[in-house]
Design a protein around this motif. Structure first.
Motif, PDB file in Angstrom:
ATOM      1  N   GLU A 157     -10.831  47.580  23.848  1.00 10.59           N
ATOM      2  CA  GLU A 157      -9.910  47.089  22.828  1.00 10.59           C
ATOM      3  C   GLU A 157     -10.651  46.714  21.555  1.00 10.59           C
ATOM      4  O   GLU A 157     -10.039  46.582  20.493  1.00 10.59           O
ATOM      5  CB  GLU A 157      -9.139  45.876  23.362  1.00 10.59           C
ATOM      6  N   LEU A 158     -11.974  46.533  21.647  1.00 12.57           N
ATOM      7  CA  LEU A 158     -12.756  46.114  20.494  1.00 12.57           C
ATOM      8  C   LEU A 158     -13.356  47.292  19.734  1.00 12.57           C
ATOM      9  O   LEU A 158     -13.865  47.119  18.629  1.00 12.57           O
ATOM     10  CB  LEU A 158     -13.879  45.164  20.926  1.00 12.57           C
ATOM     11  N   VAL A 159     -13.305  48.486  20.330  1.00 14.81           N
ATOM     12  CA  VAL A 159     -13.848  49.687  19.696  1.00 14.81           C
ATOM     13  C   VAL A 159     -12.732  50.733  19.637  1.00 14.81           C
ATOM     14  O   VAL A 159     -12.276  51.209  20.669  1.00 14.81           O
ATOM     15  CB  VAL A 159     -15.060  50.242  20.454  1.00 14.81           C
ATOM     16  N   PRO A 172      -8.957  41.289  11.577  1.00 17.57           N
ATOM     17  CA  PRO A 172     -10.225  40.782  12.121  1.00 17.57           C
ATOM     18  C   PRO A 172     -11.015  40.020  11.064  1.00 17.57           C
ATOM     19  O   PRO A 172     -11.007  40.388   9.882  1.00 17.57           O
ATOM     20  CB  PRO A 172     -10.964  42.050  12.558  1.00 17.57           C
ATOM     21  N   GLU A 173     -11.676  38.961  11.504  1.00 20.01           N
ATOM     22  CA  GLU A 173     -12.500  38.202  10.560  1.00 20.01           C
ATOM     23  C   GLU A 173     -13.663  39.046  10.056  1.00 20.01           C
ATOM     24  O   GLU A 173     -13.984  39.036   8.863  1.00 20.01           O
ATOM     25  CB  GLU A 173     -13.018  36.933  11.237  1.00 20.01           C
ATOM     26  N   THR A 174     -14.284  39.793  10.987  1.00 19.99           N
ATOM     27  CA  THR A 174     -15.381  40.694  10.615  1.00 19.99           C
ATOM     28  C   THR A 174     -15.123  42.056  11.240  1.00 19.99           C
ATOM     29  O   THR A 174     -14.882  42.156  12.449  1.00 19.99           O
ATOM     30  CB  THR A 174     -16.738  40.160  11.093  1.00 19.99           C
ATOM     31  N   LEU A 175     -15.172  43.094  10.425  1.00 19.62           N
ATOM     32  CA  LEU A 175     -14.893  44.453  10.869  1.00 19.62           C
ATOM     33  C   LEU A 175     -16.083  45.344  10.564  1.00 19.62           C
ATOM     34  O   LEU A 175     -16.545  45.401   9.426  1.00 19.62           O
ATOM     35  CB  LEU A 175     -13.641  44.987  10.160  1.00 19.62           C
ATOM     36  N   VAL A 176     -16.580  46.030  11.598  1.00 25.62           N
ATOM     37  CA  VAL A 176     -17.649  47.017  11.424  1.00 25.62           C
ATOM     38  C   VAL A 176     -17.017  48.398  11.487  1.00 25.62           C
ATOM     39  O   VAL A 176     -16.235  48.690  12.396  1.00 25.62           O
ATOM     40  CB  VAL A 176     -18.736  46.881  12.504  1.00 25.62           C
ATOM     41  N   ALA A 188     -11.796  50.414   4.975  1.00 24.73           N
ATOM     42  CA  ALA A 188     -12.697  49.374   4.475  1.00 24.73           C
ATOM     43  C   ALA A 188     -12.067  48.627   3.315  1.00 24.73           C
ATOM     44  O   ALA A 188     -12.083  47.390   3.248  1.00 24.73           O
ATOM     45  CB  ALA A 188     -14.023  49.994   4.051  1.00 24.73           C
ATOM     46  N   SER A 189     -11.499  49.372   2.376  1.00 22.46           N
ATOM     47  CA  SER A 189     -10.915  48.778   1.181  1.00 22.46           C
ATOM     48  C   SER A 189      -9.718  47.904   1.515  1.00 22.46           C
ATOM     49  O   SER A 189      -9.595  46.775   1.018  1.00 22.46           O
ATOM     50  CB  SER A 189     -10.491  49.894   0.216  1.00 22.46           C
ATOM     51  N   SER A 190      -8.818  48.405   2.368  1.00 24.70           N
ATOM     52  CA  SER A 190      -7.607  47.654   2.705  1.00 24.70           C
ATOM     53  C   SER A 190      -7.918  46.366   3.450  1.00 24.70           C
ATOM     54  O   SER A 190      -7.425  45.284   3.086  1.00 24.70           O
ATOM     55  CB  SER A 190      -6.661  48.527   3.537  1.00 24.70           C
ATOM     56  N   PHE A 191      -8.750  46.452   4.485  1.00 29.21           N
ATOM     57  CA  PHE A 191      -9.024  45.253   5.281  1.00 29.21           C
ATOM     58  C   PHE A 191      -9.855  44.239   4.508  1.00 29.21           C
ATOM     59  O   PHE A 191      -9.712  43.031   4.710  1.00 29.21           O
ATOM     60  CB  PHE A 191      -9.680  45.630   6.612  1.00 29.21           C
ATOM     61  N   ARG A 192     -10.707  44.717   3.600  1.00 26.83           N
ATOM     62  CA  ARG A 192     -11.446  43.766   2.769  1.00 26.83           C
ATOM     63  C   ARG A 192     -10.493  42.994   1.869  1.00 26.83           C
ATOM     64  O   ARG A 192     -10.607  41.767   1.714  1.00 26.83           O
ATOM     65  CB  ARG A 192     -12.493  44.502   1.930  1.00 26.83           C
ATOM     66  N   ALA A 193      -9.527  43.690   1.267  1.00 22.59           N
ATOM     67  CA  ALA A 193      -8.551  43.035   0.393  1.00 22.59           C
ATOM     68  C   ALA A 193      -7.681  42.054   1.165  1.00 22.59           C
ATOM     69  O   ALA A 193      -7.190  41.065   0.604  1.00 22.59           O
ATOM     70  CB  ALA A 193      -7.678  44.076  -0.285  1.00 22.59           C
ATOM     71  N   MET A 264     -14.498  43.582  15.774  1.00 22.44           N
ATOM     72  CA  MET A 264     -13.992  44.897  16.135  1.00 22.44           C
ATOM     73  C   MET A 264     -14.805  45.966  15.417  1.00 22.44           C
ATOM     74  O   MET A 264     -15.342  45.721  14.333  1.00 22.44           O
ATOM     75  CB  MET A 264     -12.517  45.004  15.745  1.00 22.44           C
ATOM     76  N   LEU A 265     -14.896  47.156  16.043  1.00 20.16           N
ATOM     77  CA  LEU A 265     -15.533  48.302  15.404  1.00 20.16           C
ATOM     78  C   LEU A 265     -14.532  49.437  15.337  1.00 20.16           C
ATOM     79  O   LEU A 265     -13.882  49.780  16.336  1.00 20.16           O
ATOM     80  CB  LEU A 265     -16.779  48.755  16.163  1.00 20.16           C
ATOM     81  N   GLY A 266     -14.391  50.018  14.147  1.00 21.55           N
ATOM     82  CA  GLY A 266     -13.550  51.194  13.980  1.00 21.55           C
ATOM     83  C   GLY A 266     -14.424  52.390  13.623  1.00 21.55           C
ATOM     84  O   GLY A 266     -15.413  52.249  12.916  1.00 21.55           O
TER      85      GLY A 266
END
Length: 471
Positions: A157-159, A172-176, A188-193, A264-266
């Motif tokens: 569920e985390l990958v 997610p607080e931190t996304l890789v 990257a752009s959407s989740f950072r915003a 989480m890692l996407g």
């Protein structure tokens, strides 16, 4: 025929109801063909249900979080749960719209699995029912799905693939993110915003290497400004789950150790084309060594009754390509002259700021041997961009200095996607710089940036400077 076997006669059968398939179905039905469209699940394909529409819907929400206007004080919050509920409503309504189009155009839609039994017959499985259809023509539009990375084969569920990130319950607080393509850039752009700390890692030597170098450099600058961390040339990746988080270890481009922690890692590492269960060998449909269906410029396969469009054919996996090829395939099997070429395929990336590109990059034009002249206009010089409070970015024109032909258009910033439509039309019509400069352009407007860039590429001082460098 085997004794007792019932064969249903069909006219045009289309396998796959994504953008290429449903556009082909509607196009052919409007031209009088009796069309049967079949898909394993619901119409719309990956694009509607997990790709194009969800990604752009999240990008819209992300851009709204960053909006501002003179005299207005606004405060916004984001709920991933609420977004998911509204996303499902949007998808449901769009799917209903497709069914309405099928009904109004008399397209028969069936849920089931189809495979070729011979060069002119298809077997269709619908639950416990199995039917055999004969056909006059068929169009294959089965699409693709995300490929899994070689360094991680377990299910977690985390990958997840980046498409699956559009269904998670909270930001997610931190996304890789692992990948170097436009899909990774959008996520990257959407989740950072929306508040995530974002780390992007890629094995590529540069992020989004297919972009014009000037545009790619500006996007990376904007990402850095926004706090999106990008690491290129990454190797020896290992993922370890530690409770409700993951640890990523790797080596950077200098051979030094890299360690990242995330909730989480996407990943986005390419696509798997849906070809294996189609029985293409039975239909005498040839597949290339790269696992594409071999087609001609009219999207016709080695079996002249059967056509193919979208991700299963050579070229990038883009909905705009599938739609065009679907229409070309439909037109050709209806007896009209139609071709599809990939040299003028527009690329749009819904990042903050947006990116759009058509035609040759500066590097590609130089490699091709053109006497290249370029013009750049900064969006901070565009009055309309300033009025919107979004003056980051630029537009770039690539032109042949001798023939004056326009070779490429590239933009990053507000209005980029709308601007590229003008560039696409110009290249398709083999426009020259005078064709771009002569017409009136609304003021203030984003389109003025194209004119200024084109005029800059013609400035005598710029051309003389280039000649001196060549001497």
């Amino acid at each position: 025929m085997v004794v007792g076997e019932l064969v249903y006669e069909k006219d045009l059968v289309i396998i796959g109801a994504g953008p290429g398939g449903y556009q082909a179905a509607i196009r052919a039905a409007k031209q009088g063909r009796d069309v049967t469209l079949i898909d394993r699940t619901h119409p719309g394909g990956e694009c509607l249900h997990s790709g194009c529409i969800p990604s752009k819907l999240l990008a819209v929400s992300a851009s709204k979080m960053k909006e501002s206007a003179p005299g207005l004080t606004m405060s916004a919050s984001f709920s991933m749960k609420q977004w998911n509920d509204e996303k499902r409503d949007v998808i449901t309504n769009l799917e209903k719209g497709l069914h309405s189009l099928f009904k109004s155009n008399k397209v028969e839609f069936i849920e089931g699995n189809a495979s070729f039994l011979s060069e002119e017959r298809i077997g269709v499985e619908q639950g416990e029912k199995f039917e055999v259809w004969s056909f006059n023509h068929a169009i294959i539009a089965t699409g693709s799905s995300p490929k899994s990375p070689s360094f991680y084969e377990e299910h977690s569920e985390l990958v997840r693939s980046v498409e699956e990130l559009y269904s998670i319950e909270s930001v997610p607080e931190t996304l890789v993110l692992y990948g170097g393509d436009y899909i990774t850039a959008e996520v990257a752009s959407s989740f950072r915003a929306l508040g995530s700390t974002v780390h992007v890692i890629t094995e590529e030597g540069t992020f989004l290497p297919d972009l014009d170098e000037t545009i790619g450099k500006e996007l990376r600058r904007q990402f850095k400004k926004q706090g999106i961390h990008v690491s290129t040339g990454i190797t020896n990746i290992t993922i370890i789950e530690e409770g409700n988080s993951i640890k990523v270890t790797a080596q950077d481009s200098k051979g030094e150790g890299l360690q990242l922690f995330g909730d989480m890692l996407g990943y986005s590492v390419g696509r798997v084309r849906h070809l294996e269960a189609l029985g293409l060998g039975n239909a005498n449909v040839k597949v290339t060594e790269d696992h594409f269906i071999a087609t001609n410029e009219s999207c016709q396969s080695s079996n002249n009754r059967i056509y193919a469009c979208g991700d299963i054919t050579m070229g990038p996996s883009l909905a705009v390509k599938a739609i065009k090829q679907g229409k070309v395939a439909a037109d050709h099997c209806c007896g009209f002259s139609a071709v599809s070429e990939l040299n003028l395929l527009p690329i749009v990336i819904h990042t903050l700021p947006k990116v759009a590109s058509i035609g040759l990059t500066e590097k590609e034009a130089n490699v091709a041997g053109y006497p290249v002249s370029t013009g750049i206009s900064q969006m901070r010089a565009n009055g309309y961009a300033t009025l919107h409070g979004q003056s980051d970015g630029l537009v770039k024109v690539i032109r042949d200095e001798e023939s004056h032909l326009l070779l490429g258009f590239h933009a990053i910033g507000i209005g980029a996607i709308e601007l590229i439509e003008k560039g696409t039309l110009a290249l398709e019509m083999a426009a020259r710089d005078e064709d771009f400069i002569y017409p009136y352009t609304p003021h203030p407007g984003f389109g003025e940036a194209w004119i200024e860039a084109t005029e800059f590429s013609l400035e005598p001082s710029k051309l003389e400077s280039k000649k001196q460098k060549q001497r």
